[in-house]
Structures are given as structure tokens and as C-alpha cells.
Motif scaffolding. Structure first.
Motif, PDB file in Angstrom:
ATOM      1  N   ALA A  24     -13.475   2.542  -4.865  1.00 16.06           N
ATOM      2  CA  ALA A  24     -12.116   2.226  -4.425  1.00 16.06           C
ATOM      3  C   ALA A  24     -11.291   3.508  -4.374  1.00 16.06           C
ATOM      4  O   ALA A  24     -11.329   4.317  -5.307  1.00 16.06           O
ATOM      5  CB  ALA A  24     -11.470   1.238  -5.387  1.00 16.06           C
ATOM      6  N   MET A  25     -10.563   3.682  -3.287  1.00 10.87           N
ATOM      7  CA  MET A  25      -9.626   4.786  -3.169  1.00 10.87           C
ATOM      8  C   MET A  25      -8.221   4.259  -3.452  1.00 10.87           C
ATOM      9  O   MET A  25      -7.604   3.601  -2.614  1.00 10.87           O
ATOM     10  CB  MET A  25      -9.675   5.414  -1.773  1.00 10.87           C
ATOM     11  CG  MET A  25      -8.838   6.684  -1.652  1.00 10.87           C
ATOM     12  SD  MET A  25      -8.789   7.352   0.038  1.00 10.87           S
ATOM     13  CE  MET A  25      -7.579   6.231   0.787  1.00 10.87           C
ATOM     14  N   ALA A  26      -7.737   4.501  -4.670  1.00 13.65           N
ATOM     15  CA  ALA A  26      -6.361   4.147  -5.018  1.00 13.65           C
ATOM     16  C   ALA A  26      -5.449   5.235  -4.463  1.00 13.65           C
ATOM     17  O   ALA A  26      -5.708   6.422  -4.668  1.00 13.65           O
ATOM     18  CB  ALA A  26      -6.216   4.036  -6.529  1.00 13.65           C
ATOM     19  N   ALA A  27      -4.411   4.832  -3.754  1.00 17.31           N
ATOM     20  CA  ALA A  27      -3.592   5.818  -3.043  1.00 17.31           C
ATOM     21  C   ALA A  27      -2.110   5.530  -3.216  1.00 17.31           C
ATOM     22  O   ALA A  27      -1.684   4.375  -3.347  1.00 17.31           O
ATOM     23  CB  ALA A  27      -3.937   5.830  -1.559  1.00 17.31           C
ATOM     24  N   CYS A  28      -1.336   6.621  -3.195  1.00 20.78           N
ATOM     25  CA  CYS A  28       0.123   6.536  -3.208  1.00 20.78           C
ATOM     26  C   CYS A  28       0.690   7.521  -2.206  1.00 20.78           C
ATOM     27  O   CYS A  28       0.369   8.715  -2.253  1.00 20.78           O
ATOM     28  CB  CYS A  28       0.665   6.844  -4.603  1.00 20.78           C
ATOM     29  SG  CYS A  28       2.477   6.954  -4.666  1.00 20.78           S
ATOM     30  N   TYR A  29       1.515   7.032  -1.283  1.00 18.89           N
ATOM     31  CA  TYR A  29       2.394   7.897  -0.506  1.00 18.89           C
ATOM     32  C   TYR A  29       3.695   7.970  -1.300  1.00 18.89           C
ATOM     33  O   TYR A  29       4.339   6.942  -1.522  1.00 18.89           O
ATOM     34  CB  TYR A  29       2.627   7.326   0.887  1.00 18.89           C
ATOM     35  CG  TYR A  29       1.421   7.433   1.792  1.00 18.89           C
ATOM     36  CD1 TYR A  29       1.253   8.518   2.644  1.00 18.89           C
ATOM     37  CD2 TYR A  29       0.440   6.450   1.775  1.00 18.89           C
ATOM     38  CE1 TYR A  29       0.143   8.623   3.477  1.00 18.89           C
ATOM     39  CE2 TYR A  29      -0.683   6.542   2.595  1.00 18.89           C
ATOM     40  CZ  TYR A  29      -0.820   7.625   3.443  1.00 18.89           C
ATOM     41  OH  TYR A  29      -1.934   7.729   4.246  1.00 18.89           O
ATOM     42  N   PRO A  30       4.085   9.150  -1.757  1.00 17.26           N
ATOM     43  CA  PRO A  30       5.139   9.240  -2.779  1.00 17.26           C
ATOM     44  C   PRO A  30       6.553   8.950  -2.307  1.00 17.26           C
ATOM     45  O   PRO A  30       7.475   8.974  -3.123  1.00 17.26           O
ATOM     46  CB  PRO A  30       5.006  10.684  -3.277  1.00 17.26           C
ATOM     47  CG  PRO A  30       4.331  11.422  -2.181  1.00 17.26           C
ATOM     48  CD  PRO A  30       3.432  10.436  -1.490  1.00 17.26           C
ATOM     49  N   GLY A  31       6.769   8.676  -1.029  1.00 18.40           N
ATOM     50  CA  GLY A  31       8.099   8.293  -0.585  1.00 18.40           C
ATOM     51  C   GLY A  31       8.945   9.432  -0.082  1.00 18.40           C
ATOM     52  O   GLY A  31      10.163   9.301   0.055  1.00 18.40           O
ATOM     53  N   ASN A  32       8.302  10.559   0.218  1.00 22.39           N
ATOM     54  CA  ASN A  32       9.019  11.743   0.695  1.00 22.39           C
ATOM     55  C   ASN A  32       8.886  11.938   2.201  1.00 22.39           C
ATOM     56  O   ASN A  32       9.047  13.037   2.706  1.00 22.39           O
ATOM     57  CB  ASN A  32       8.489  12.979  -0.030  1.00 22.39           C
ATOM     58  CG  ASN A  32       6.990  13.173   0.171  1.00 22.39           C
ATOM     59  OD1 ASN A  32       6.339  12.366   0.833  1.00 22.39           O
ATOM     60  ND2 ASN A  32       6.446  14.236  -0.412  1.00 22.39           N
ATOM     61  N   GLY A  33       8.583  10.851   2.899  1.00 15.67           N
ATOM     62  CA  GLY A  33       8.392  10.950   4.340  1.00 15.67           C
ATOM     63  C   GLY A  33       6.967  11.251   4.751  1.00 15.67           C
ATOM     64  O   GLY A  33       6.683  11.431   5.939  1.00 15.67           O
ATOM     65  N   ALA A  34       6.048  11.280   3.785  1.00 13.71           N
ATOM     66  CA  ALA A  34       4.643  11.562   4.088  1.00 13.71           C
ATOM     67  C   ALA A  34       4.011  10.381   4.807  1.00 13.71           C
ATOM     68  O   ALA A  34       4.351   9.218   4.583  1.00 13.71           O
ATOM     69  CB  ALA A  34       3.875  11.867   2.809  1.00 13.71           C
ATOM     70  N   GLY A  35       3.065  10.692   5.680  1.00 19.46           N
ATOM     71  CA  GLY A  35       2.282   9.683   6.385  1.00 19.46           C
ATOM     72  C   GLY A  35       0.886  10.209   6.612  1.00 19.46           C
ATOM     73  O   GLY A  35       0.411  11.085   5.892  1.00 19.46           O
ATOM     74  N   TYR A  36       0.223   9.673   7.633  1.00 18.07           N
ATOM     75  CA  TYR A  36      -1.144  10.091   7.972  1.00 18.07           C
ATOM     76  C   TYR A  36      -1.258   9.975   9.486  1.00 18.07           C
ATOM     77  O   TYR A  36      -1.075   8.890  10.044  1.00 18.07           O
ATOM     78  CB  TYR A  36      -2.150   9.195   7.273  1.00 18.07           C
ATOM     79  CG  TYR A  36      -3.586   9.693   7.213  1.00 18.07           C
ATOM     80  CD1 TYR A  36      -4.057  10.699   8.051  1.00 18.07           C
ATOM     81  CD2 TYR A  36      -4.476   9.136   6.305  1.00 18.07           C
ATOM     82  CE1 TYR A  36      -5.364  11.134   7.985  1.00 18.07           C
ATOM     83  CE2 TYR A  36      -5.792   9.574   6.225  1.00 18.07           C
ATOM     84  CZ  TYR A  36      -6.224  10.570   7.073  1.00 18.07           C
ATOM     85  OH  TYR A  36      -7.527  11.005   6.997  1.00 18.07           O
ATOM     86  N   VAL A  37      -1.532  11.082  10.161  1.00 19.81           N
ATOM     87  CA  VAL A  37      -1.538  11.089  11.622  1.00 19.81           C
ATOM     88  C   VAL A  37      -2.660  10.193  12.158  1.00 19.81           C
ATOM     89  O   VAL A  37      -3.589   9.813  11.444  1.00 19.81           O
ATOM     90  CB  VAL A  37      -1.696  12.522  12.177  1.00 19.81           C
ATOM     91  CG1 VAL A  37      -0.539  13.397  11.737  1.00 19.81           C
ATOM     92  CG2 VAL A  37      -3.036  13.125  11.771  1.00 19.81           C
TER      93      VAL A  37
END
Length: 235
Positions: free
Chosen positions: A119-132
Motif C-alpha cells: 500500500a502506498m499511503a500518501a499525503c498532498y500537504p495542502g500547499n498547492g501540490a498536485g501530480y501532472v
């Protein structure tokens, strides 16, 4: 381990929803997979991985020590087998996913699906990060089905962003999947489903698992000196 709330019958869910929608649309979205109590337990364990510094910057396959170029991918991730201390709720999630995919595999074009990633547990920390925009398996590494379990309560996409935008093969328009709590998204991992994660402006949590076509995986192992992609186990 936390008790499950009233949840879908997995045999019926797989046969009546997941298989037909994968075959017809290439993806399937299911709400209420675990129920609130079990989902809360998974959320807390993923948050703990983030809080304790167990997550590293997400990487692209083949990227060097510096990771992907800036702006390509902005999540923090940790790989979890489910056997680790304090990961029993994530392990329960994996068992339910294994059950769903085992039932589905009987009806998915004769595919032999007997392995999956950790399992890949993931967090986008809320700073405008995404994934192209990208494809999970562009090079036939064996990944067959992508499963993403979302963990975000009271998510407001207009304010928080973080939508997964999928571009199903043969469709004239994109489909936006909001990352709501206790929602499971499944889709083919190959070039049929390019997708992207739009910028997130609140902490966004998810658990992702990839299931492997055993024949394609074996061929990939023959092509490369070591397996491409993530570590796997028998399901």
C-alpha cells in the motif's frame, strides 16, 4: 481491529458494479467501502505516518536521488505492507481490496491477477501540490488495476482542489473524481487511463494499491534485471 459498519457485499459489488464498469468505462467509483469507523482508523494510521515523518517525497519510476522535476509530483508517501506495528486498519483495508479484486479477476478477460504492490499511503500537504498528467503503467511493467482509497472528510473541491481528473480512452471528455472519505476508485493502470491530481489546498490523504497481471509481470521481470515498480506480495 475496529468493527466494520454496514458495508457493501463484496461479491455482489465486484460482480454487479466493478467488473461491468471496468469493462465498459475503464474505471469504477464506489462509496462506503469500509464504513465510518473502519475508515476513520485507516485515516488515523495514514495521518500518523505523515506526522511521524515516515513519509518521503513521492518519486517517478526511474527518477534519480533528487526525485522528479519540480512541479511534477508533490505528494509525500510511505510504503506499507500492513504487517507493521500500528497498521492493522490499513491491513484490513488491503484484505477487503484483495477480496474485491479476486472476485473481479474471474471475469476480467481471463487475466491472472495474483500479486499486488504494498500500500502506498500518501499525503498532498495542502500547499498547492498536485501530480501532472501521467499513466501509471506506460511500459507494460505488469500493473493492471489501480485502486485508490480516499480518506478526506468534508472535502470541498471548489475550495480544497485535489480532484483526480481521469481521461478515459475513447471518451470525449475528462471525468473528475473528488477524493471523498471512504471512496474507492479503480481503473485500468495502462495507457487507457491517463490522469492527474489537481493542486490541493488542504491536506489530502489516500491509500493506493496496484494489482498485477501475472503474465505481464513475469515478462517484465524477464526484460529487467530486477522488478519494475513497487514491491509485491501474493494476494
Amino acid at each position: 481491529m475496529p468493527l466494520l459498519d454496514v458495508v457493501p457485499d463484496l461479491e455482489r459489488l465486484a460482480a454487479d458494479r466493478v467488473v461491468p464498469e471496468l469493462l465498459e468505462r475503464g474505471f469504477c467509483c464506489v462509496d462506503g467501502l469500509l464504513g465510518e469507523r473502519a475508515g476513520d482508523a485507516v485515516l488515523e494510521q495514514v495521518k500518523d505516518l505523515h506526522r511521524t515523518g515516515a513519509m518521503d517525497d513521492g518519486r517517478l519510476a526511474g527518477s534519480g536521488p533528487a526525485g522528479p522535476p519540480a512541479g511534477v509530483r508533490g505528494d509525500k508517501i510511505a510504503w506499507v505492507s500492513g504487517a507493521e506495528r500500528e497498521c492493522d486498519a490499513i491491513n484490513a483495508l488491503l484484505k477487503r481490496l484483495d477480496h474485491v479484486i479476486t472476485v473481479c479477476a474471474r471475469s476480467l478477460d481471463g487475466r491472472s491477477i495474483t500479486e499486488r504492490s504494498k500500500a502506498m499511503a500518501a499525503c498532498y500537504p495542502g500547499n498547492g501540490a498536485g501530480y501532472v498528467k501521467h499513466v501509471d503503467n506506460p511500459n507494460s511493467d505488469g500493473r493492471c488495476i489501480t485502486c485508490i482509497y480516499y480518506l478526506n472528510k468534508n472535502w470541498k473541491a471548489q475550495e480544497d482542489g485535489g480532484v483526480l481528473r481521469i481521461f478515459p480512452d475513447g471518451k470525449s471528455c475528462a471525468v473528475d473524481i473528488e477524493p471523498h472519505f471512504d471512496r474507492l476508485l479503480l481503473f485500468w493502470s495502462d495507457r487507457r487511463n491517463p490522469h492527474e491530481v489537481l493542486p490541493s489546498y488542504a491536506a489530502r490523504y489516500a491509500v493506493t494499491v496496484w494489482y498485477f497481471d501475472s503474465d505481464e509481470r513475469a515478462e517484465a521481470r524477464r526484460r529487467f534485471a530486477r522488478p519494475a515498480g513497487c514491491e509485491v506480495r501474493s494476494s
